[in-house]
Design a protein around this motif. Structure first.
Motif, PDB file in Angstrom:
ATOM      1  N   UNK A  10       0.830  -1.220   0.000  1.00 19.45           N
ATOM      2  CA  UNK A  10       0.000   0.000   0.000  1.00 19.45           C
ATOM      3  C   UNK A  10       0.849   1.247   0.000  1.00 19.45           C
ATOM      4  N   UNK A  11       1.858   1.271  -0.876  1.00 19.95           N
ATOM      5  CA  UNK A  11       2.625   2.505  -1.074  1.00 19.95           C
ATOM      6  C   UNK A  11       1.968   3.306  -2.178  1.00 19.95           C
ATOM      7  N   UNK A  12       2.738   4.189  -2.832  1.00 20.23           N
ATOM      8  CA  UNK A  12       2.164   5.059  -3.867  1.00 20.23           C
ATOM      9  C   UNK A  12       1.501   4.236  -4.966  1.00 20.23           C
ATOM     10  N   UNK A  13       2.231   3.252  -5.474  1.00 19.26           N
ATOM     11  CA  UNK A  13       1.713   2.507  -6.624  1.00 19.26           C
ATOM     12  C   UNK A  13       0.526   1.628  -6.211  1.00 19.26           C
ATOM     13  N   UNK A  14       0.664   0.903  -5.105  1.00 19.25           N
ATOM     14  CA  UNK A  14      -0.400  -0.011  -4.673  1.00 19.25           C
ATOM     15  C   UNK A  14      -1.682   0.723  -4.307  1.00 19.25           C
ATOM     16  N   UNK A  15      -1.557   1.830  -3.577  1.00 15.20           N
ATOM     17  CA  UNK A  15      -2.754   2.571  -3.146  1.00 15.20           C
ATOM     18  C   UNK A  15      -3.484   3.170  -4.352  1.00 15.20           C
ATOM     19  N   UNK A  16      -2.720   3.717  -5.296  1.00 13.44           N
ATOM     20  CA  UNK A  16      -3.350   4.285  -6.493  1.00 13.44           C
ATOM     21  C   UNK A  16      -4.058   3.201  -7.304  1.00 13.44           C
ATOM     22  N   UNK A 339       3.612  18.747  -5.111  1.00 11.65           N
ATOM     23  CA  UNK A 339       3.708  17.436  -5.766  1.00 11.65           C
ATOM     24  C   UNK A 339       3.555  16.325  -4.711  1.00 11.65           C
ATOM     25  N   UNK A 340       4.211  16.492  -3.553  1.00  8.31           N
ATOM     26  CA  UNK A 340       4.109  15.475  -2.486  1.00  8.31           C
ATOM     27  C   UNK A 340       2.657  15.333  -2.028  1.00  8.31           C
ATOM     28  N   UNK A 341       1.978  16.468  -1.886  1.00  6.28           N
ATOM     29  CA  UNK A 341       0.565  16.407  -1.448  1.00  6.28           C
ATOM     30  C   UNK A 341      -0.318  15.762  -2.511  1.00  6.28           C
ATOM     31  N   UNK A 342      -0.038  16.091  -3.769  1.00  7.00           N
ATOM     32  CA  UNK A 342      -0.844  15.538  -4.862  1.00  7.00           C
ATOM     33  C   UNK A 342      -0.702  14.012  -4.906  1.00  7.00           C
ATOM     34  N   UNK A 343       0.528  13.538  -4.627  1.00  6.45           N
ATOM     35  CA  UNK A 343       0.788  12.092  -4.717  1.00  6.45           C
ATOM     36  C   UNK A 343      -0.123  11.315  -3.764  1.00  6.45           C
ATOM     37  N   UNK A 344      -0.521  11.963  -2.665  1.00  4.19           N
ATOM     38  CA  UNK A 344      -1.449  11.309  -1.729  1.00  4.19           C
ATOM     39  C   UNK A 344      -2.897  11.648  -2.069  1.00  4.19           C
ATOM     40  N   UNK A 345      -3.136  12.946  -2.283  1.00  5.30           N
ATOM     41  CA  UNK A 345      -4.523  13.379  -2.495  1.00  5.30           C
ATOM     42  C   UNK A 345      -5.138  12.664  -3.696  1.00  5.30           C
ATOM     43  N   UNK A 346      -4.337  12.370  -4.692  1.00  2.00           N
ATOM     44  CA  UNK A 346      -4.892  11.767  -5.906  1.00  2.00           C
ATOM     45  C   UNK A 346      -5.282  10.305  -5.701  1.00  2.00           C
TER      46      UNK A 346
END
Ligand SMILES: Cc1cc2nc3c(=O)[nH]c(=O)nc-3n(C[C@H](O)[C@H](O)[C@H](O)COP(=O)(O)OP(=O)(O)OC[C@H]3O[C@@H](n4cnc5c(N)ncnc54)[C@H](O)[C@@H]3O)c2cc1C
Length: 373
Positions: A10-16, A339-346
């Motif tokens: 559940x990191x960036x790739x898995x969560x997205x 960019x850091x916030x977008x990586x989560x918010x998206x």
């Protein structure tokens, strides 16, 4: 029919990937389960901030994925039998119809050095830095993005320490001339000594060593029957589907896919997120009996924080080569923060927009079908 989709990591790739897939398919037709070793989403791109003593508010995966329909399960994955479509964890086994492998990467830290590649490593370094006395040496090894960010963050938060950065090349050599100059000025301002053309061997040097010289893909895949590249990443086609097992997809730092210019994609969050979108689109399309479209996989920028109030944004060509244009100083720091916030918010975004949930009409495709064309 319930098509079981299991996402590992559940990191960036898995969560997205999880949130997009869950929003794309009808709930009774498909279930999406995300397995992660810890309940929180780890913002890896902020681990140098954690190490430097800043409070980075943890985000619970449950909260991040609320409303998407994704079920989260906290468990450590210990093995995978891709022929039997079964995942082994420290809390039991899980069978799947489609798997998304997104277990990320780890830092190559030789014994006696510190790494920033995971939350535990960043916390250990934070505690250690707290025990150092004024003048103690801290050497950051590696002149890539993580090395630059780590050295500047540590030097800014602990100006009393003697911070240096060792790189085998020249500082910021790949950046446009103005951006490179700005990085040098920031290093000089923060009193960071630069050792260029220096290859540090494990066990060499005294004091604290922070190893930022590259990541290795999660080692689990190499112990499975999945086809992997030499560096241990799972070989996938352009839709992020495994070259050997059509019911398996891999995204993020664990995936080996060729990007612009035929070069293997870098292990970066900025690359992992579009890969996750691509995998989600392919999975939803195929299960809905449609042909998947191809998402563009390329680079836009490199965001480098130089402490909290300074930075450089290097705009790049699609193949990651630096353009002339760049941002610097406070504007770059704000851009990087956005960019850091977008990586989560998206991750949440798909649940804010009405999406057409499709019915599952197709059985998972067999090996050698159009996906491999
Ligand atoms: C300090 C630092 C700064 C960075 N800065 C940038 C940047 O500015 N821009 C950029 O593009 N990239 C940056 N990166 C790289 C970026 O963080 C990675 O490329 C990105 O995190 C990869 O995403 P991922 O989802 O593949 O893996 P991860 O984000 O690592 O996620 C993997 C997940 O899998 C879980 N996991 C691993 N093993 C297991 C297991 N056995 N069982 C269960 N769960 C498991 C982990 O807990 C984690 O939640 C930085 C990295 C670091 C360390």
């Amino acid at each position: 029919m319930n098509h079981r989709i299991v996402i590992l990591g559940g990191g960036y790739a898995g969560a997205h990937a999880a949130s997009r897939i869950a929003r794309g398919l009808r709930a009774p037709d498909a279930s999406v389960t995300l397995v992660n070793a810890e309940p929180n989403f780890v913002e890896r791109v902020r681990l140098h901030q954690v190490a430097a003593g800043q409070d980075v508010e943890p985000v619970r995966l449950d909260d991040l994925l609320a409303g998407t329909g994704v079920q989260t399960r906290v468990a450590r994955v210990t093995g995978l039998d891709a022929d039997a479509a079964t995942v082994f964890t420290d809390r039991g086994e899980l069978e799947y119809d489609t798997l998304v492998y997104a277990l990320g990467s780890t830092g190559r830290a030789p014994e006696g050095t510190f790494t920033l590649s995971d939350h535990g490593g960043a916390l250990r370094l934070r505690e250690h830095l707290g025990s150092l006395r004024p003048g103690d040496p801290v050497r950051v090894v590696g002149g890539g993005l993580t090395g630059l960010e780590a050295a500047t963050e540590i030097a800014e938060s602990r100006p009393d320490l003697s911070v240096s950065l060792a790189t085998s090349g020249r500082l910021g050599s790949w950046l446009a001339p103005g951006a490179r100059r700005h990085v040098r000025e920031a290093f000089a301002r923060l009193g960071i000594a630069v050792e260029e053309g220096t290859t540090v061997r494990p066990g060499e040097g005294e004091g604290t060593t922070v190893w930022c010289a590259g990541f290795d893909a999660s080692s689990l895949a190499a112990d499975t029957v999945l086809e992997t590249a030499e560096d241990g990443r799972i070989r996938v086609d352009r839709t992020m589907r495994s070259a050997s097992h059509p019911d398996v997809y891999a995204v993020g730092d664990s995936a080996f896919v060729r990007g612009p210019g035929g070069r293997a994609c870098e292990m970066r969050c900025g690359m992992g997120v579009p890969q996750a979108w691509q995998a989600a689109n392919a999975i939803v399309s195929r299960l809905a009996g449609r042909r998947p479209s191809h998402y563009p996989l390329g680079y836009l920028h490199q965001g480098i924080s130089l402490g909290r109030r300074d930075g450089v944004i290097q705009f790049v060509r699609w193949d990651d080569r630096a353009r002339r244009g760049y941002l610097k100083a406070a504007a770059a720091a704000r851009y990087k923060e956005a960019v850091c916030r977008f990586a989560i918010a998206s991750v949440r975004w798909p649940s804010y927009f009405p999406t057409r949930r499709r019915a599952v009409v197709a059985a998972p495709a067999l090996r050698g079908d159009e996906a491999h064309a």
